[in-house]
Design a protein around this motif. Structure first.
Motif, PDB file in Angstrom:
ATOM      1  N   UNK A 199       0.835  -1.207   0.000  1.00 58.04           N
ATOM      2  CA  UNK A 199       0.000   0.000   0.000  1.00 58.04           C
ATOM      3  C   UNK A 199       0.865   1.251   0.000  1.00 58.04           C
ATOM      4  N   UNK A 200       1.948   1.233   0.765  1.00 55.18           N
ATOM      5  CA  UNK A 200       2.866   2.379   0.796  1.00 55.18           C
ATOM      6  C   UNK A 200       3.488   2.610  -0.569  1.00 55.18           C
ATOM      7  N   UNK A 201       3.905   1.519  -1.215  1.00 58.63           N
ATOM      8  CA  UNK A 201       4.452   1.631  -2.567  1.00 58.63           C
ATOM      9  C   UNK A 201       3.405   2.175  -3.537  1.00 58.63           C
ATOM     10  N   UNK A 202       2.162   1.777  -3.338  1.00 64.15           N
ATOM     11  CA  UNK A 202       1.084   2.267  -4.191  1.00 64.15           C
ATOM     12  C   UNK A 202       0.865   3.760  -4.047  1.00 64.15           C
ATOM     13  N   UNK A 203       0.903   4.242  -2.804  1.00 65.62           N
ATOM     14  CA  UNK A 203       0.757   5.680  -2.562  1.00 65.62           C
ATOM     15  C   UNK A 203       1.903   6.439  -3.226  1.00 65.62           C
ATOM     16  N   UNK A 204       3.112   5.916  -3.070  1.00 65.94           N
ATOM     17  CA  UNK A 204       4.286   6.570  -3.664  1.00 65.94           C
ATOM     18  C   UNK A 204       4.196   6.572  -5.186  1.00 65.94           C
ATOM     19  N   UNK A 205       3.820   5.432  -5.767  1.00 68.52           N
ATOM     20  CA  UNK A 205       3.716   5.339  -7.223  1.00 68.52           C
ATOM     21  C   UNK A 205       2.622   6.254  -7.762  1.00 68.52           C
ATOM     22  N   UNK A 206       1.486   6.278  -7.073  1.00 73.77           N
ATOM     23  CA  UNK A 206       0.393   7.133  -7.498  1.00 73.77           C
ATOM     24  C   UNK A 206       0.770   8.605  -7.436  1.00 73.77           C
ATOM     25  N   UNK A 207       1.485   8.986  -6.364  1.00 79.04           N
ATOM     26  CA  UNK A 207       1.920  10.383  -6.234  1.00 79.04           C
ATOM     27  C   UNK A 207       2.901  10.751  -7.344  1.00 79.04           C
ATOM     28  N   UNK A 208       3.852   9.875  -7.607  1.00 81.33           N
ATOM     29  CA  UNK A 208       4.850  10.154  -8.651  1.00 81.33           C
ATOM     30  C   UNK A 208       4.189  10.324 -10.013  1.00 81.33           C
ATOM     31  N   UNK A 209       3.202   9.486 -10.307  1.00 81.95           N
ATOM     32  CA  UNK A 209       2.504   9.583 -11.585  1.00 81.95           C
ATOM     33  C   UNK A 209       1.748  10.906 -11.686  1.00 81.95           C
ATOM     34  N   UNK A 210       0.996  11.235 -10.653  1.00 80.56           N
ATOM     35  CA  UNK A 210       0.226  12.481 -10.670  1.00 80.56           C
ATOM     36  C   UNK A 210       1.137  13.696 -10.702  1.00 80.56           C
ATOM     37  N   UNK A 211       2.226  13.628  -9.950  1.00 76.07           N
ATOM     38  CA  UNK A 211       3.188  14.739  -9.925  1.00 76.07           C
ATOM     39  C   UNK A 211       3.782  14.961 -11.316  1.00 76.07           C
ATOM     40  N   UNK A 212       4.133  13.881 -11.984  1.00 83.38           N
ATOM     41  CA  UNK A 212       4.722  13.997 -13.325  1.00 83.38           C
ATOM     42  C   UNK A 212       3.729  14.595 -14.310  1.00 83.38           C
ATOM     43  N   UNK A 213       2.479  14.132 -14.263  1.00 89.42           N
ATOM     44  CA  UNK A 213       1.468  14.662 -15.173  1.00 89.42           C
ATOM     45  C   UNK A 213       1.185  16.136 -14.896  1.00 89.42           C
ATOM     46  N   UNK A 214       1.110  16.476 -13.618  1.00 94.65           N
ATOM     47  CA  UNK A 214       0.753  17.842 -13.242  1.00 94.65           C
ATOM     48  C   UNK A 214       1.850  18.830 -13.608  1.00 94.65           C
ATOM     49  N   UNK A 215       3.089  18.513 -13.266  1.00 94.22           N
ATOM     50  CA  UNK A 215       4.191  19.436 -13.545  1.00 94.22           C
ATOM     51  C   UNK A 215       4.510  19.496 -15.033  1.00 94.22           C
ATOM     52  N   UNK A 216       4.307  18.401 -15.753  1.00 96.74           N
ATOM     53  CA  UNK A 216       4.563  18.399 -17.193  1.00 96.74           C
ATOM     54  C   UNK A 216       3.591  19.298 -17.944  1.00 96.74           C
ATOM     55  N   UNK A 217       2.469  19.603 -17.309  1.00 99.34           N
ATOM     56  CA  UNK A 217       1.470  20.469 -17.937  1.00 99.34           C
ATOM     57  C   UNK A 217       1.403  21.841 -17.276  1.00 99.34           C
ATOM     58  N   UNK A 218       2.528  22.260 -16.685  1.00102.42           N
ATOM     59  CA  UNK A 218       2.625  23.618 -16.167  1.00102.42           C
ATOM     60  C   UNK A 218       2.245  23.815 -14.719  1.00102.42           C
ATOM     61  N   UNK A 219       1.886  22.742 -14.014  1.00103.17           N
ATOM     62  CA  UNK A 219       1.509  22.874 -12.608  1.00103.17           C
ATOM     63  C   UNK A 219       2.718  23.019 -11.701  1.00103.17           C
TER      64      UNK A 219
END
Length: 330
Positions: free
Chosen positions: A20-40
C-alpha cells in the motif's frame, strides 16, 4: 492473517502495508509527473499529499465505523486506534477533494480542478496497489465460491481460510479489481494527455478528466462491490451497499452535469433523450439483476454479466454526454 515482511523485536511490518505504501508513492509520482509536465507547480502536489493522506485515512475510517459500528467500541476509538477494523474507499475521494480545496485556499494553485485531473490516474494506480495487497492477507472476501478446479487459481480464484481452519476457493474480487484498475490507470494517462486541453462548449475548463475517471470507477464498483460479503451499508438500508449507491449517484451526476452543459451549449437535441434512455436502461439492468443475484446466488455468472453490461451502458451514456460538449483541441 496478514503475512509478515519484517519482524524485529516488537516491530512488525506486514507485506500488505508495504504494498500500500508503494502504491501511494507510485500514485503520487505519476500524478506529480502529469501535473508538472502540464505547467503545474510541484509545491502544490507536495502540500496536497500529506493533507490528502490524513483526510483520506480519517474519512475512510469514519465511514467504515458508521457502516460497521458493531466492530468498534465507539467513534472516537475507531478514528484513533487503527490496530483493527477496516476502511471504506469513498472516503479517499472526499479526502482528495477537500485537500484540493485547501491547496487552492493556500494559493499554491490557480485551479483545484486541475489538481484533481492530475490526481485521477495516480489515484487509480494507488487503488490498484491497495487491492493487490489483499493477496497477502485474508481481506478478499467474496460471496462467490468456486467449485471448478480450472478456476481455483489467480486471476479468477483465490484460497481463503474458513473459521474452521479449512480452505475454500472464492472469486478473487480484489485481484480482478487490481487488474481493472491497472488498465484504468493506463486509460486515464492516455486520456489525460490527449484531452487535458480539449475546448469545451462553454470554454476551456479543468476537472473533466477527474469527472470521467469517477464515472468509470463507479461503473466498476457498482458491480464488483456486489460480489463481496463484507460490503458496507447505510444503517437504514441492507439491500444495496453504500459503495454501489455512491457509484450509481456518481454516474448519474456526471450524466446530469454534462447533459445540462450540452443543452446550454448546443440546445436540446433528440440524442439527449436517447442518452438518458440508455442510462435508465443500464441502471434498470444493474438494479434488477442485483436483486436476482441476492435471491439466487447460483445465478452469479449470468447476473454479473448482465450487471456489467448495464454498468457499461451507464458509463457510455455519461461519457457520450461529455463528448457532446467537447469542441476541438487547442
Amino acid at each position: 492473517m496478514s503475512e509478515i515482511a519484517i519482524y524485529s523485536g516488537h516491530t512488525i511490518i506486514y507485506w500488505s502495508a508495504i504494498i500500500i505504501t508503494l502504491g501511494v508513492a507510485a500514485g503520487f509520482c505519476l500524478s506529480y509527473a502529469l501535473y508538472t509536465a502540464n505547467g503545474g507547480k510541484g509545491s502544490a502536489m507536495w502540500v496536497m499529499l500529506p493533507i490528502a493522506l490524513f483526510l483520506s485515512v480519517l474519512l475512510c475510517r469514519f465511514i467504515h465505523w458508521y457502516c460497521h459500528a458493531e466492530q468498534y467500541p465507539g467513534m472516537l476509538k475507531a478514528i484513533t486506534d487503527y490496530s483493527n477494523g477496516g476502511y471504506c474507499l469513498p472516503g479517499m475521494f472526499i479526502g482528495i477533494f477537500l485537500a484540493g480545496l485547501i491547496v487552492k485556499a493556500l494559493h499554491l494553485t490557480d485551479s483545484a480542478a486541475g489538481l484533481y485531473d492530475a490526481m485521477a490516474p495516480g489515484t487509480a494506480l494507488c487503488i490498484a496497489f491497495i487491492r493487490l495487497s489483499a493477496l497477502f492477507n485474508t481481506s478478499c472476501r467474496s460471496t462467490i465460491i468456486i467449485q471448478n478446479p480450472i478456476f481455483k487459481h489467480l486471476p479468477v480464484g483465490i484460497a481463503v481460510p474458513t473459521s474452521t481452519g479449512l480452505i475454500e476457493y472464492r472469486f478473487a474480487t480484489f485481484f480482478i479489481q487490481f487488474m481493472i484498475m491497472m488498465l484504468m490507470t493506463v486509460i486515464l494517462v492516455v486520456f489525460y494527455c490527449r484531452r487535458n486541453k480539449i475546448s469545451m462548449g462553454w470554454g476551456v475548463q479543468k476537472g473533466h478528466i477527474a469527472i470521467v475517471a469517477l464515472a468509470l470507477y463507479g461503473a466498476v464498483e457498482v458491480v464488483l462491490d456486489s460480489t463481496r460479503y463484507d460490503s458496507s451499508f447505510f444503517r437504514l438500508n441492507g439491500f444495496i451497499s453504500l459503495v454501489q449507491i455512491v457509484s450509481a449517484v456518481t454516474l448519474l451526476a456526471a450524466l446530469v452535469y454534462y447533459s445540462i452543459a450540452s443543452i446550454k451549449a448546443k440546445g436540446f437535441k433528440f440524442y439527449h433523450i436517447i442518452i438518458w434512455l440508455v442510462f435508465a436502461g443500464g441502471l434498470a439492468l444493474v438494479g434488477y439483476f442485483e436483486y436476482l443475484v441476492q435471491r439466487h446466488g447460483d445465478w452469479y455468472i449470468k447476473c454479473y454479466t448482465v450487471m456489467s453490461i448495464g454498468a457499461l451502458l451507464m458509463f457510455a451514456s455519461a461519457y457520450t454526454a461529455y463528448l457532446t460538449v467537447c469542441e476541438k483541441e487547442e
